[in-house]
Write a protein that holds these residues in place. Structure first.
Motif, short mmCIF file in Angstrom:
data_model
loop_
_atom_site.label_atom_id
_atom_site.label_comp_id
_atom_site.label_asym_id
_atom_site.label_seq_id
_atom_site.Cartn_x
_atom_site.Cartn_y
_atom_site.Cartn_z
N SER A 135 -13.02 -2.83 2.08
CA SER A 135 -11.63 -3.31 2.19
C SER A 135 -10.71 -2.27 2.82
N CYS A 136 -11.02 -0.98 2.63
CA CYS A 136 -10.21 0.06 3.29
C CYS A 136 -10.40 -0.01 4.80
N ALA A 137 -11.65 -0.20 5.23
CA ALA A 137 -11.92 -0.31 6.67
C ALA A 137 -11.31 -1.60 7.22
N VAL A 138 -11.37 -2.68 6.47
CA VAL A 138 -10.78 -3.95 6.92
C VAL A 138 -9.27 -3.79 7.10
N HIS A 139 -8.63 -3.10 6.18
CA HIS A 139 -7.18 -2.86 6.33
C HIS A 139 -6.91 -2.09 7.62
N GLY A 140 -7.69 -1.06 7.89
CA GLY A 140 -7.53 -0.29 9.12
C GLY A 140 -7.66 -1.19 10.34
N VAL A 141 -8.68 -2.02 10.35
CA VAL A 141 -8.92 -2.91 11.48
C VAL A 141 -7.78 -3.93 11.62
N GLN A 142 -7.25 -4.37 10.48
CA GLN A 142 -6.15 -5.34 10.54
C GLN A 142 -4.86 -4.72 11.07
N LEU A 143 -4.76 -3.40 11.03
CA LEU A 143 -3.58 -2.73 11.57
C LEU A 143 -3.63 -2.60 13.09
N GLU A 185 0.82 -1.22 0.00
CA GLU A 185 0.00 0.00 0.00
C GLU A 185 0.86 1.27 0.00
N LEU A 186 2.11 1.13 0.44
CA LEU A 186 3.00 2.30 0.48
C LEU A 186 3.83 2.42 -0.80
N LEU A 217 -19.50 1.33 8.33
CA LEU A 217 -18.82 0.06 8.04
C LEU A 217 -17.94 -0.37 9.23
N PHE A 218 -17.21 0.59 9.80
CA PHE A 218 -16.31 0.26 10.91
C PHE A 218 -17.06 -0.37 12.09
N VAL A 219 -18.24 0.16 12.38
CA VAL A 219 -19.02 -0.40 13.48
C VAL A 219 -19.22 -1.90 13.26
N GLN A 220 -19.64 -2.25 12.06
CA GLN A 220 -19.94 -3.66 11.77
C GLN A 220 -18.67 -4.51 11.73
N ILE A 221 -17.60 -3.95 11.17
CA ILE A 221 -16.37 -4.74 11.00
C ILE A 221 -15.70 -4.99 12.35
N LEU A 222 -15.67 -3.97 13.21
CA LEU A 222 -15.09 -4.18 14.55
C LEU A 222 -15.86 -5.28 15.29
N GLN A 223 -17.19 -5.25 15.17
CA GLN A 223 -17.99 -6.31 15.81
C GLN A 223 -17.65 -7.66 15.21
N GLY A 246 -1.97 5.37 11.50
CA GLY A 246 -2.55 5.79 10.22
C GLY A 246 -3.04 4.59 9.45
N SER A 247 -3.80 4.84 8.38
CA SER A 247 -4.31 3.73 7.55
C SER A 247 -4.47 4.23 6.13
N PHE A 248 -3.82 3.56 5.19
CA PHE A 248 -3.84 4.00 3.80
C PHE A 248 -4.28 2.86 2.89
N ILE A 249 -5.34 3.07 2.19
CA ILE A 249 -5.96 2.13 1.23
C ILE A 249 -6.12 0.70 1.78
N ASN A 250 -5.94 -0.32 0.96
CA ASN A 250 -6.61 -1.59 1.25
C ASN A 250 -5.87 -2.87 0.84
N PRO A 251 -4.57 -3.01 1.13
CA PRO A 251 -3.88 -4.20 0.62
C PRO A 251 -4.39 -5.50 1.24
N HIS A 252 -4.42 -6.55 0.45
CA HIS A 252 -4.74 -7.91 0.92
C HIS A 252 -6.06 -7.94 1.72
#
Ligand SMILES: NC(=O)c1ccc[n+]([C@@H]2O[C@H](COP(=O)([O-])OP(=O)(O)OC[C@H]3O[C@@H](n4cnc5c(N)ncnc54)[C@H](O)[C@@H]3O)[C@@H](O)[C@H]2O)c1
Ligand SMILES: [Zn+2]
Ligand SMILES: [Zn+2]
Length: 332
Positions: free
Chosen positions: A149-157, A103-104, A177-183, A278-284
């Motif tokens: 996928s951007c939110a999922v990347h953030g959560v995975q970090l 992503e970088l 989206l974040f509310v649902q993904i964190l849950q 920080g969180s930038f875009i959506n790898p993997h």
């Protein structure tokens, strides 16, 4: 084919374009739906998204469609497959790509940002970024897999634990989206802060949110293990840091103005042992996002506020349409 072209900063035009042909490693997609997000607002106004868009260009980086042709070397999809496309294309050769952080990438390109995207009847993408869409996911929902996928990347970090108590600041589509993904990732309590009472109420009803706060009226508690900032303003970034308890992690997900700064108490970072991430875009993150949507752990249907035609996109990007939360464009 018909396509909506960004012909200059703040100027769009529907044009008759040649149907693109595919290179050996590429896929031609007949677009069904293309989502519109804050990045498109930025690009329309001449600001960068993940990269700069140089007119003339067809925007549209959140896409679903049907494979119309494949290049000679393509093996992962075939003509007729229902697909969604990760817009981000990494060079595979730079320092960041070779150290597992694509992503970088120093040479990032993206469908709908640096090359023509889904606001046209057809677009091409490298096969490596084309993913099959399960039958249970509609084309309309399929166009939201990129923002998921951007939110999922953030959560995975983040380092998540079931005992964590989380707060999401920002009642836009990403916050929802974040509310649902964190849950879905096992966080036992997720609270939600915004400024639109209707959306706070919708989230409370649909997504098992415990407490909601309207930041124009309420003071946020300071006892969260995880705080996601999904607005991108200095004041909400400050609120995000202030809402933490000791040992907390703050995900700075909102995209601020390139010149903006916010204030932080330096002693507090030390004394609370904070992580500001920080969180930038959506790898993997596409496979996980498809699974979250297919399993129903993430539901976007009640959150899509507008379904547009191509000729209705520009007024939305000009901010002339009130009440847009998440807009998707029915292209095909
Ligand atoms: N990091 C990434 O890879 C990435 C990807 C997509 C989007 N983003 C960013 O995430 C942010 C959210 O995206 P979105 O599509 O939901 O945007 P949006 O503009 O639709 O939503 C922002 C929300 O913040 C709310 N808000 C404004 N001021 C507030 C305040 N003081 N307190 C609480 N809420 C407030 C608004 O009501 C709005 O609903 C944007 O900054 C966007 O650019 C980042
Ligand atoms: Zn987007
Ligand atoms: Zn690279």
């Amino acid at each position: 084919m018909k396509g909506l072209v960004l012909t200059a900063v703040k100027k769009m035009e529907i044009q008759d374009l040649p149907k693109p042909s595919v290179l050996p490693n590429e896929v031609l997609v007949q677009t069904k739906y293309a989502g519109i997000c804050g990045t498109d607002h930025a690009l329309y106004n001449g600001l960068p998204g993940s990269a700069k868009a140089v007119p003339p260009i067809v925007l549209g980086h959140e896409n679903s469609g049907v494979v119309a042709a494949v290049g000679a070397n393509v093996t992962n999809v075939k003509v007729g497959d229902r697909v969604t496309v990760d817009p981000n294309i990494y060079c595979g050769q730079c320092y960041y790509c070779r150290t597992g952080r694509p992503e970088l990438c120093d040479h990032l390109s993206a469908v709908g940002v640096t090359r023509n995207g889904g606001l046209a009847e057809y677009f091409t993408a490298p096969a490596s970024v084309v993913y099959e869409l399960p039958d249970s996911i509609s084309f309309k929902a399929g166009a939201t897999i990129e923002p998921i996928s951007c939110a999922v990347h953030g959560v995975q970090l983040l380092h998540l634990t079931p005992y964590a108590k989380a707060l999401v600041i920002g009642d836009g589509f990403m916050g929802q989206l974040f509310v649902q993904i964190l849950q879905a990732y096992g966080v036992h309590q997720v609270d939600f802060a915004g400024i639109i009472d209707d959306k706070l109420a919708l989230n409370k009803k649909l997504f098992n949110v415990k407490n909601t706060y309207n930041t124009t009226r309420d003071t946020l508690p300071s006892d969260y293990d995880i705080v996601v900032e999904a607005v991108g303003k200095p004041e909400t970034q400050e609120q995000a840091v202030n809402a933490t308890r000791k040992g907390a992690q703050v995900l700075m997900f909102g995209v601020g103005h390139p010149d903006a700064h916010f204030q932080m108490n330096t002693y507090e970072i030390y004394q609370k042992q904070l992580t500001i991430q920080g969180s930038f875009i959506n790898p993997h993150a596409f496979e996980d996002s498809i699974a979250l949507l297919a399993s129903g752990k993430v539901n976007v249907d009640p959150l899509i506020s507008h379904e547009l035609e191509l000729n209705q996109v520009e007024p939305v990007l000009q901010g002339k349409v009130a009440g847009v939360s998440k807009a998707v464009v029915k292209v095909g």
